[in-house]
Design a protein around this motif. Structure first.
Motif: not given
Length: 201
Positions: A42-66
């Protein structure tokens, strides 16, 4: 309370990274991430919405930086108006991109190898499309008389260029070996482009 929340989020992100690296996005399981991190689903869903949101949180900063580094590098090369200078800038840009990828290696391993089913599944294609536009302009500007380069040739060459990066990442080549490999690739590519564009003839 804020420190506790930050610690929980950090533990969750670390557990998610291990899960996605091992299983990829499609086969990753939020229950395993929850158990490993000690954070409820439930805390995962609250923080990130779903599994896709969790994955994006991991890679978005690096992807945007590159993407920013790459766009700046290729834009400078496109505006210089000189083939030799553009080549040198491309050389420097490749080094910057490679170093950035290795500074954020896990994120790019996820993007290039484990992102099927996410919004980053086609990140590789976006990079190749940007490079393709640049090389069409480069070829049109610097091709010598009697030497034309087809759009299809440029399309394949640009996709192949990013395929080299994929191979480096997917095989987890040590950074020094990756540098040496890309140096050889650049020398090979520059010689090929010089021939195709009719340079020195």
């Amino acid at each position: 309370m804020r420190q506790e929340t930050a610690g929980v989020t950090e533990a969750l992100i670390e557990s998610a990274k291990k899960e996605f690296l091992q299983y990829g996005f499609r086969n990753a399981n939020l229950r395993r991430i929850s158990a490993d991190s000690g954070v409820s689903t439930n805390s995962i869903y609250t923080r990130f919405g779903d599994k896709s949101g969790l994955f994006s949180a991991l890679v978005k900063p690096a992807a945007d930086g590159l993407m920013q580094i790459y766009l700046e590098s290729i834009s400078e090369a496109a505006e210089c108006g000189n083939a030799a200078a553009a080549t040198n800038m491309g050389d420097e840009g490749t080094e910057l991109v490679l170093k950035y990828i290795y500074d954020n290696f896990d994120a790019f391993f996820l993007i290039f190898c484990n992102s099927a089913g996410t919004e980053y599944e086609h990140y590789f294609d976006k990079l190749a499309e940007i490079e393709e536009k640049y090389y069409k302009s480069f070829a049109g500007q610097f091709a010598h008389t009697g030497h034309s380069v087809s759009d299809f040739f440029i399309h394949v060459v640009c996709r192949t260029g990013w395929q080299y990066i994929y191979e480096i990442v997917s095989h987890k080549l040590p950074y020094e070996e990756a540098q040496s490999f890309m140096k050889s690739i650049r020398e090979f590519s520059f010689a090929g482009w010089a021939k195709v564009l009719g340079a020195g003839q």
